[in-house]
Each structure stands twice: as structure tokens, then as C-alpha cells.
Design a protein around this motif. Structure first.
Motif, PDB file in Angstrom:
ATOM      1  N   UNK A  55       0.786  -1.234   0.000  1.00 14.41           N
ATOM      2  CA  UNK A  55       0.000   0.000   0.000  1.00 14.41           C
ATOM      3  C   UNK A  55       0.810   1.271   0.000  1.00 14.41           C
ATOM      4  N   UNK A  56       2.128   1.164  -0.061  1.00  9.68           N
ATOM      5  CA  UNK A  56       2.969   2.361  -0.063  1.00  9.68           C
ATOM      6  C   UNK A  56       3.430   2.652  -1.494  1.00  9.68           C
ATOM      7  N   UNK A  57       2.874   3.693  -2.069  1.00  7.58           N
ATOM      8  CA  UNK A  57       3.180   4.119  -3.423  1.00  7.58           C
ATOM      9  C   UNK A  57       3.691   5.558  -3.395  1.00  7.58           C
ATOM     10  N   UNK A  58       4.023   6.052  -4.563  1.00  5.72           N
ATOM     11  CA  UNK A  58       4.387   7.465  -4.646  1.00  5.72           C
ATOM     12  C   UNK A  58       3.261   8.353  -4.166  1.00  5.72           C
ATOM     13  N   UNK A  59       2.015   7.930  -4.468  1.00  2.00           N
ATOM     14  CA  UNK A  59       0.863   8.730  -4.085  1.00  2.00           C
ATOM     15  C   UNK A  59       0.528   8.670  -2.613  1.00  2.00           C
ATOM     16  N   UNK A  60       1.070   7.698  -1.880  1.00  2.00           N
ATOM     17  CA  UNK A  60       0.771   7.581  -0.445  1.00  2.00           C
ATOM     18  C   UNK A  60       1.975   7.903   0.431  1.00  2.00           C
ATOM     19  N   UNK A  61       3.187   7.612  -0.054  1.00  2.00           N
ATOM     20  CA  UNK A  61       4.377   7.814   0.770  1.00  2.00           C
ATOM     21  C   UNK A  61       5.035   9.176   0.547  1.00  2.00           C
ATOM     22  N   UNK A  62       5.030   9.680  -0.694  1.00  2.00           N
ATOM     23  CA  UNK A  62       5.729  10.930  -1.000  1.00  2.00           C
ATOM     24  C   UNK A  62       4.805  12.099  -1.321  1.00  2.00           C
ATOM     25  N   UNK A  63       3.672  11.819  -1.952  1.00  2.00           N
ATOM     26  CA  UNK A  63       2.756  12.907  -2.307  1.00  2.00           C
ATOM     27  C   UNK A  63       2.271  13.693  -1.083  1.00  2.00           C
ATOM     28  N   UNK A  64       1.935  13.056   0.063  1.00  2.00           N
ATOM     29  CA  UNK A  64       1.522  13.860   1.225  1.00  2.00           C
ATOM     30  C   UNK A  64       2.589  14.850   1.674  1.00  2.00           C
ATOM     31  N   UNK A  65       3.856  14.450   1.600  1.00  2.00           N
ATOM     32  CA  UNK A  65       4.940  15.367   1.949  1.00  2.00           C
ATOM     33  C   UNK A  65       4.980  16.535   0.967  1.00  2.00           C
ATOM     34  N   UNK A  66       4.826  16.238  -0.314  1.00  2.00           N
ATOM     35  CA  UNK A  66       4.796  17.289  -1.341  1.00  2.00           C
ATOM     36  C   UNK A  66       3.647  18.254  -1.077  1.00  2.00           C
ATOM     37  N   UNK A  67       2.481  17.715  -0.739  1.00  2.00           N
ATOM     38  CA  UNK A  67       1.314  18.565  -0.455  1.00  2.00           C
ATOM     39  C   UNK A  67       1.585  19.461   0.738  1.00  2.00           C
ATOM     40  N   UNK A  68       2.151  18.894   1.802  1.00  2.00           N
ATOM     41  CA  UNK A  68       2.385  19.671   3.023  1.00  2.00           C
ATOM     42  C   UNK A  68       3.445  20.749   2.824  1.00  2.00           C
ATOM     43  N   UNK A  69       4.317  20.554   1.842  1.00  2.00           N
ATOM     44  CA  UNK A  69       5.283  21.607   1.517  1.00  2.00           C
ATOM     45  C   UNK A  69       4.659  22.657   0.597  1.00  2.00           C
ATOM     46  N   UNK A  70       3.942  22.192  -0.425  1.00  2.00           N
ATOM     47  CA  UNK A  70       3.406  23.129  -1.407  1.00  2.00           C
ATOM     48  C   UNK A  70       2.239  23.948  -0.878  1.00  2.00           C
ATOM     49  N   UNK A  71       1.534  23.442   0.129  1.00  2.00           N
ATOM     50  CA  UNK A  71       0.404  24.209   0.669  1.00  2.00           C
ATOM     51  C   UNK A  71       0.862  25.586   1.144  1.00  2.00           C
ATOM     52  N   UNK A  72       1.860  25.701   2.030  1.00  2.00           N
ATOM     53  CA  UNK A  72       2.306  27.051   2.419  1.00  2.00           C
ATOM     54  C   UNK A  72       3.086  27.764   1.318  1.00  2.00           C
ATOM     55  N   UNK A  73       3.754  27.000   0.464  1.00  2.00           N
ATOM     56  CA  UNK A  73       4.529  27.619  -0.615  1.00  2.00           C
ATOM     57  C   UNK A  73       3.618  28.359  -1.589  1.00  2.00           C
ATOM     58  N   UNK A  74       2.480  27.758  -1.903  1.00  2.00           N
ATOM     59  CA  UNK A  74       1.558  28.359  -2.871  1.00  2.00           C
ATOM     60  C   UNK A  74       0.501  29.251  -2.224  1.00  2.00           C
ATOM     61  N   UNK A  75       0.428  29.219  -0.895  1.00  2.00           N
ATOM     62  CA  UNK A  75      -0.597  30.007  -0.204  1.00  2.00           C
ATOM     63  C   UNK A  75      -0.471  31.487  -0.561  1.00  2.00           C
ATOM     64  N   UNK A  76      -1.600  32.098  -0.773  1.00  2.00           N
ATOM     65  CA  UNK A  76      -1.661  33.539  -1.064  1.00  2.00           C
ATOM     66  C   UNK A  76      -0.914  33.925  -2.342  1.00  2.00           C
ATOM     67  N   UNK A  77      -0.700  32.957  -3.232  1.00  2.00           N
ATOM     68  CA  UNK A  77      -0.096  33.278  -4.527  1.00  2.00           C
ATOM     69  C   UNK A  77      -1.124  33.034  -5.622  1.00  2.00           C
ATOM     70  N   UNK A  78      -1.091  33.866  -6.629  1.00  2.00           N
ATOM     71  CA  UNK A  78      -2.015  33.709  -7.752  1.00  2.00           C
ATOM     72  C   UNK A  78      -1.640  32.475  -8.558  1.00  2.00           C
ATOM     73  N   UNK A  79      -2.608  31.862  -9.231  1.00  2.00           N
ATOM     74  CA  UNK A  79      -2.274  30.705 -10.074  1.00  2.00           C
ATOM     75  C   UNK A  79      -1.182  31.066 -11.073  1.00  2.00           C
ATOM     76  N   UNK A  80      -0.262  30.140 -11.273  1.00  2.00           N
ATOM     77  CA  UNK A  80       0.829  30.341 -12.229  1.00  2.00           C
ATOM     78  C   UNK A  80       0.816  29.180 -13.210  1.00  2.00           C
TER      79      UNK A  80
END
Length: 815
Positions: free
Chosen positions: A718-743
Motif C-alpha cells: 500500500x505504499x506508493x508514490x501517491x501515499x508515501x511521498x505525495x503527502x509530503x509534497x502537499x504539506x510543503x506546497x500548501x504554504x509555498x503556494x498560499x496567497x499566490x495567484x495561479x501560475x
């Protein structure tokens, strides 16, 4: 009487002549050791290498001597007075040598037979520290005196005091008073109190004996003596004196505190610069400003930390460090001593379980305090069996721990402390500005101090399906379209480059028949990728992929290339993805923005290849080669290398649009939680789940996350890229993209949207109800079809985007 006076006069004269002769003879012996005026004025301190983020936050410091030079104007008056009171109250009135002090030292030598004090002025201490050794001999002392006298002639009192303040050793590797302020109080000089000034002013006499951390009681006596001297000399009033002597000892061992944790980054910089500077790197006072953004680096640290711990807890509790029932009723000192046998993670604590109840345990922490640990802090701790299975979830505290257990705890917002264990799994994150390749954040592993191996740059692992976008872009560039159909059916390859016949499969062994390339990529279907590469040819594809920065010699020369079997680092993968993010241009990752010397002069300035969207090309420049252009930065118009185009803009945008579908419908669907329509990406999981990847981007930033074990053990069911690494990517990109216009990646106006048959990929019949829209280059639009009969029973659809795959389709791949 006259005769007696004459004799005494003659004796005095002879004595004076003898003394002068002795002084002259000594001078002749030591004159070669006396520095010239030029040497005195050219004095340079050993200053460590310091590394900062681009927004001037300290990352790290390298050098045996911790030192932060200050000018005389920046020396607080209370500190100057404290030093003068302690070391040389007559400093501004003597010529560099205190005769009374020397006579006192001579008397001590005569009466005791030993040199007990040197009678040294501050000037003499500067002479000794900069030009001489610390051996206690008469010849060295005479040399010190001569140097001091000359120094007073060549330098001002303020210049001499400044040298003293910056050179003197004050314990804990701190040289100079500003370094001492940081080491003992975690502050700069200007932030200290009178009591703290007096405390560090007491250190020059004996840094180990009067150290406020190692010997606080002795240091307190020395501090208060200095305060009394300051009062006596009229440097402070009685109220200030009283407040200062009543102040508690607040010194701790702060070391040199970094503003942001980026140890892997600091080590990368140190290693790179050492190749040029050698050992001088640690003493020349270089200041390095990196491309790291301090906020994003902190977010990256937290994302990797949370991602690793989430994986670790999912797979169960491996048990306590030890069980020592003999410590339950032992003395506090013995309990705390037992903790020293075990390593732990920074900011975590070890604890001894004293007692348990159904809903809580009472534990002793390393600092000696006893706290109650609620069941909620350990209810995750099902017994670990293996990476594929764990035991039953605990129901009461005793299912997890018993009195006498020594455990690890980590800080937790909800329960204060949470049961923990040192993870075995590792993860790494690299984030780049796709416009010029600047590395904005980098985390090379879970804990730098436990393992300095940088998995972003040093680890070469198989990227699996994370590599497929490079294969697909080659296909689009060579005549395929997003609607091209490849048959996802069993196939056997007899490749001379493979050891035996190869039968590639999809996850679960399922095959889905004719499949459009768009679907095949967002579903991550292996067989389609293999067949596609087989049709294109391995050699032409390798030649094409080279434009993303990959060395064909490091890639497999067989069909396994299509499934990401190459060994590549996260930095290489992220660098390749910058092409998709920036519209088709190749940039080079870089970490060092500029370097300044000790005087603040810039000795190096990076000139990264920059995507030419906001620049004006110089006349006659070919955009297909890296050359110069005018780029508008905040500091003005500067000339920078222009990044070469390596991927056609139309092909690039179609790839971006397909990878947006990876998040809309495919293996990256978890990222929809960000509610961003501009993001795209691709998962990757290698054979047996040994490596899990996610690389994602928008029009500005690319971030790659890798997760796995250093020994290449499988991550587990059950450990895939979408379960093991994607959550980390999301948790980093959430504040990185916060309050920024779509690019968004810029869409070329030459692209055409055409309605197609979702089954065949061909141009839709007029009026075909289940037709969907697809992007095409003008020269690759499918031929128009004419309906000769009514369309068969077809599902009605008004949507202009791809329909989500049915839930029974496996959308993750083995490779």
C-alpha cells in the motif's frame, strides 16, 4: 659627604648604563620579532565561514574559532568599562606598559620563585595574542613590552581596544566578545545587560575557571568583583550596581545558533568551496549567501519530518529502547544517568515509565520532571510485525508499555508529548525556482546529525514512473499526440540488451486494451510506456532525453528505460521537471547566489541561465543557445545568460496539461486538496515498492519528494508514490503556494482544441455525444471523419475535460 654622593652618583650612572646596555642587548635579541607598522596595520582575524539564506538568515558556520568582529563604535560602553575595570583600568593613561604592574609581577617572582602574574596591560595582551606565543619566559616578556610600546605609537587606543575585543579567547571556542555573547546568551552584544557584560568581562583572566556554564558560582564571584570595581572607579552608580549584583546567572551553552535548520545545504556549500579554498575556507571570513528561502526551508523541514513520522506510525511500534525495572524507585540521578546510554532525535526526550493505568502512564523525563502521558499519545502503537503488517491496535496503556520501559517521546501540540521511535525510513525533498534553477529548499534526510548522507544529491535511485514524462515528451515531439492509441495488451520482448524474454505488466497484472497516451500517463500504465518506447526506438529516445540534462551513458539502453529503471538523484529529476514548468527551457540548478569577503566586497556572483520571459534579448542573439540577455532585476538592468529552449512550447504545454490530469483524475489525486488548478505532476513507485516519488510543479516552482530505505528494503504493502511521498509534497506546497495567484505554464496560441472519440482517439463524428476535447498541434490534428450511420449507444457527455477512470482500474504502477 661629597665623596659619598659622588660614589653613589657614579654607581647610579653605571647602573643606568648597565640597564641601558641590557635593554639594548635584549632589544637586539628580539628586534626581529617586533612587527613593522605595515604588519600591525595589516592584522587580520581568523573569521569562520558563514552561510546564509537569500533573506540573510544564518544557516551554518564552519571554523574552529567562533568570531564575529565588531568595530570600536559598536562596543557597548558598559562592556568597555567592565573590561577596563577587570583588565586594565589605566588603559587610556599608560604608554602600553604599566610599570607598577610589572614591578608587582617582579616582586611576586622574587618572593615566590614563580611567575604568578604578568602585569600585562590590554596592549600587552594584544601584542601577545597577535604576534607571540603564550610561553612564560623573560625573553618573550621583553618582546611583548617592546611590541606594546611600538603598538602604542602606531595605533590609536581605540584601534588597540578593538583588536583586543575581537581576538581574546573567552571559552567554548568563542574568540571575541560578540561571539561570547552568542555562545553564552544567544544574543548579540548590544542586547546584553550590565550583569552579563560584567560576566563575560571576567572570562579573559581564566576562561575555564570563570566559565559561567561550567563554574557558575566562581563566575558569579568574579562578576560581582568586576561590578564592585566599576562602582569604585565611578563607571556605574549604586543603583545600577545593586541591580546587577542581584541578577541571576542566566548563561547557557548556546553555541552559534542557526536561524534556520538547513544542515544538508550548509554541508553542500562547505564541500563545494573547500575544493577552491582548502583550509583557508575556515579562517578567511567568507560570507556565503545561498538561494535558499528561509520560510520555504522551514516548511520543507516540517513536511519531511511529518511525512516520515506518518509512514513510521502507519507501520507499527517496534518496541521500547530497554526495560529497567530497577530504575523505577531509584534515585533521580541514577534514572537520568541511564538515559545517557541512548541516542535520540533533537528536540525529543527520553522517558522512564514509572507506572501505568488503563488511560495514562506516568513517566520520568530526561530533565527530571514527571508527567502523565495520556493513552491518546500512544494509541497508534500497534505492534510492528513487518513492513506489510502490524498487530492489533492497542486498547489500554499496558498494551504498549509497562513500568520500567525506557521510551522516546516527541513534542505534540495536542498531548504535549507523543510516543515515538527513531524512524528507519528516509525521505528527501528538493524545490527549485524553474525560471533560473535556484534551489529554494533542500532536505537530504530525516536527521542530518544521525546520518549526513545527502539523498537529494548523493543517492541514485530508480525514479519509476516519475521518469515517464520524459519518454512521453519524446513521443509528442516525434509525431505522436495525446490522443494516439497504444494497445495495452500482453506482450513479450526478446531484447538482446535484456538477460531473458521480458513480459511487462501493469499493477495487478491487468490489461486495458487500446489506450490513449493521455490516459496511459495519468493512469501510469506500464505496458503502454514499454510499447511506446519500442515503437520510437531506444537510441533516438535517449538522444532526445539528453536535452533535459540527463547523461545517456547513465541511462539503460533497453526498454526498461520506459519504466524508470535508471539510477538518478532527486536533484536530477527535479532539474528535468523544470523544463516542463518554465515552458520548455533548460536551466541549471544552483545553490550559491553570491559570496562576500571579510570586508563585504563581492568576490563571486552567480549568473544563472534564466528563462527569457521578462528580458530583452541583445541584438542578433539566437534563443536556442545559452547566451547573454538583458534581465530586469530589482537592483537594475543586468546582463545574464539566457536559458536555451530544449522543448517545443506546444509539446511542453500538452505535457503540462496531461500532468494536470494526473492530479485531476490519476495517481496524484490527493493533491486536489490544494484546490489549485495550475499544479501538475507525476507519481513514481519502483519494483517491489523500494522507492516512492512525486514530482510536481506549476509555472514557477518544481518540487520533488523521494521516500525509501537506505538499504533498499520495500516500503510495504500500500505504499506508493501517491501515499508515501505525495503527502509530503502537499504539506510543503500548501504554504509555498498560499496567497499566490495561479501560475500556469503559458499556452501557445497555435494549439488547437479538437473533439475526439475517447475510445479510438480519432476525430469525432459530427454530433457524436460522447466526444471529448483534446489538444493538438496544427500539423497533427486527426483527419475529419464523416458519419455514415448514427453513432452507437454512447454515454452522453457535455464535459470538455477527461472523465475520471472507473474505480476498479488500478492507477498505480509497479515501476
Amino acid at each position: 659627604m661629597a665623596k659619598t654622593f659622588k660614589i653613589l652618583f657614579i654607581l647610579a650612572l653605571l647602573g643606568a648604563l648597565a640597564a641601558a646596555g641590557i635593554v639594548f642587548a635584549v632589544y637586539q635579541q628580539v628586534k626581529d620579532s617586533i612587527p613593522t607598522k605595515e604588519e600591525m596595520q595589516a592584522i587580520e582575524l581568523q573569521i569562520p565561514l558563514r552561510i546564509y539564506t537569500r533573506d540573510e538568515q544564518l544557516i551554518g558556520e564552519f571554523g574552529e574559532q567562533r568570531r564575529t568582529p565588531v568595530s570600536y563604535e559598536d562596543i557597548p560602553k558598559d562592556l568597555e568599562n567592565a573590561v577596563l575595570a577587570a583588565e586594565d583600568s589605566n588603559f587610556y593613561h599608560h604608554p602600553g606598559v604599566d610599570i607598577m604592574g610589572l614591578l608587582r609581577a617582579a616582586y611576586q617572582l622574587v618572593t615566590s620563585g614563580e611567575i604568578q602574574s604578568g602585569g600585562s596591560t590590554i596592549t600587552m595582551q594584544v601584542a601577545r595574542n597577535y604576534f607571540l606565543s603564550f610561553e612564560q619566559t623573560f625573553m618573550r616578556k621583553f618582546t611583548e613590552i617592546f611590541i606594546s610600546l611600538k603598538m602604542e605609537q602606531e595605533l590609536s587606543k581605540h584601534e588597540i581596544l578593538e583588536l583586543y575585543m575581537n581576538k581574546i579567547y573567552l571559552g567554548k571556542r568563542a574568540y571575541g566578545f560578540d561571539a561570547a555573547a552568542q555562545v553564552y546568551y544567544g544574543k548579540h552584544l548590544s542586547e546584553l545587560s550590565l550583569a552579563q557584560y560584567a560576566m563575560i568581562a571576567g572570562l579573559p583572566k581564566a576562561p575555564s575557571r570563570y566559565n559561567p556554564v561550567a563554574n557558575p558560582s566562581r563566575a558569579l564571584i568574579r562578576r560581582n568583583w568586576i561590578l564592585q570595581r566599576m562602582l569604585t572607579l565611578g563607571m556605574i552608580d549604586k543603583t545600577s550596581y545593586q541591580n546587577a549584583v542581584e541578577a541571576p546567572v542566566t548563561a547557557k551553552n548556546y553555541g552559534i545558533q542557526a536561524d534556520v535548520e538547513a544542515n544538508y545545504v550548509a554541508e553542500m556549500v562547505r564541500h563545494e568551496l573547500y575544493q577552491t579554498y582548502g583550509d583557508k575556507l575556515y579562517t578567511e571570513g567568507l560570507v556565503v549567501y545561498t538561494t535558499i528561502d528561509s520560510k520555504r526551508q522551514k516548511d520543507a523541514n516540517q513536511a519531511v519530518y511529518n511525512g516520515v513520522l506518518a509512514y513510521d506510525e502507519r507501520h507499527g511500534y517496534r518496541g521500547t529502547l530497554d526495560t529497567r525495572t530497577d530504575l523505577i524507585n531509584a534515585a533521580l540521578e541514577d534514572q537520568q544517568a541511564a538515559f545517557s546510554e541512548f541516542d535520540n532525535i533533537p528536540n525529543w526526550t527520553l522517558a522512564l515509565v514509572l507506572s501505568t493505568e488503563d488511560e495514562q502512564a506516568t513517566v520520568r523525563l530526561q530533565d527530571g520532571s514527571a508527567v502523565d502521558l495520556p493513552f491518546a499519545a500512544m494509541n497508534w502503537a500497534a505492534p510492528y510485525l513487518n513492513e506489510n503488517a502490524h498487530g492489533a491496535k492497542p486498547k489500554v496503556v499496558s498494551d504498549v508499555m509497562v513500568p520500567g520501559d525506557i521510551i522516546q517521546l516527541r513534542p505534540d501540540d495536542e498531548t504535549t508529548w507523543r510516543l515515538a521511535q527513531t524512524p528507519a525510513v528516509q525521505s528527501a525533498l528538493i524545490s527549485l525556482d524553474s525560471r533560473d534553477g535556484a534551489i529554494e529548499s533542500l532536505v537530504g534526510g530525516f536527521n542530518f546529525f544521525a546520518n549526513k548522507f545527502n539523498r537529494v544529491t548523493q543517492s541514485k535511485r530508480q525514479p519509476g514512473s516519475n521518469f515517464k514524462p520524459f519518454i512521453y515528451s519524446s513521443a509528442l515531439a516525434n509525431g505522436y499526440t495525446a490522443a494516439s492509441v497504444i494497445n495495452d495488451a500482453p506482450v513479450v520482448f526478446h531484447d538482446s540488451n535484456l538477460a531473458s524474454a521480458w513480459r511487462p505488466t501493469n499493477d495487478g497484472g491487468k490489461f486495458y486494451g487500446p489506450t490513449r497516451l493521455r490516459q496511459a500517463l495519468y493512469r501510469s500504465q506500464n505496458v503502454v510506456s514499454v510499447r511506446l518506447l519500442d515503437e520510437m526506438g531506444v537510441r533516438p529516445t535517449l538522444d532526445f532525453i539528453k536535452r533535459f540534462g540527463f547523461d545517456p551513458n547513465e541511462l539503460p539502453h533497453n526498454l526498461s528505460l520506459s519504466l524508470g529503471s535508471a539510477n538518478l538523484s532527486p536533484l536530477q529529476i527535479a532539474s528535468g521537471y523544470t523544463v516542463f514548468s518554465n515552458g520548455g527551457f533548460r536551466v541549471q540548478p544552483y545553490l550559491i547566489d553570491h559570496i562576500e569577503d571579510r570586508s563585504g566586497e563581492t568576490v563571486f556572483q552567480a549568473e544563472p541561465m534564466t528563462v527569457c520571459k521578462d528580458c530583452t534579448l541583445l541584438e542578433g542573439i539566437d534563443i536556442d543557445s545559452p547566451t547573454k540577455g538583458l534581465f530586469d532585476r530589482k537592483q537594475g538592468i543586468v546582463e545574464l545568460p539566457v536559458a536555451p529552449r530544449v522543448l517545443d512550447a506546444e509539446v511542453n504545454y500538452i505535457m503540462y496539461d496531461i500532468m494536470r490530469d494526473v492530479i485531476r483524475y490519476g495517481t496524484g489525486r490527493r493533491a486536489r486538496v490544494l484546490e489549485r488548478d495550475d499544479i501538475a505532476g507525476k507519481t513514481g513507485t519502483t519494483n517491489d515498492g523500494r522507492d516512492a516519488w512525486f514530482s510536481g510543479f506549476n509555472g514557477d516552482v518544481v518540487t520533488t519528494v523521494w521516500t525509501g530505505f537506505d538499504d533498499m528494503s520495500p516500503l510495504g504493502r500500500g505504499e506508493w508514490g501517491g501515499s508515501a511521498s505525495l503527502p509530503t509534497w502537499i504539506n510543503y506546497m500548501r504554504p509555498t503556494l498560499a496567497d499566490t495567484a495561479p501560475s500556469y505554464v503559458e499556452k501557445p496560441s497555435s494549439l488547437v482544441t479538437v473533439r475526439i472519440d475517447p475510445t479510438t482517439g480519432e476525430r469525432a463524428y459530427p454530433g457524436q455525444k460522447n466526444a471529448i476535447f483534446e489538444l493538438f498541434r496544427k500539423d497533427h490534428i486527426p483527419a475529419r471523419r464523416i458519419a455514415t450511420r448514427p453513432a452507437p449507444q454512447e454515454r452522453s457527455s457535455d464535459t470538455t475535460t477527461e472523465s475520471a477512470p472507473s474505480s476498479n482500474i488500478a492507477i498505480e504502477n509497479l515501476f
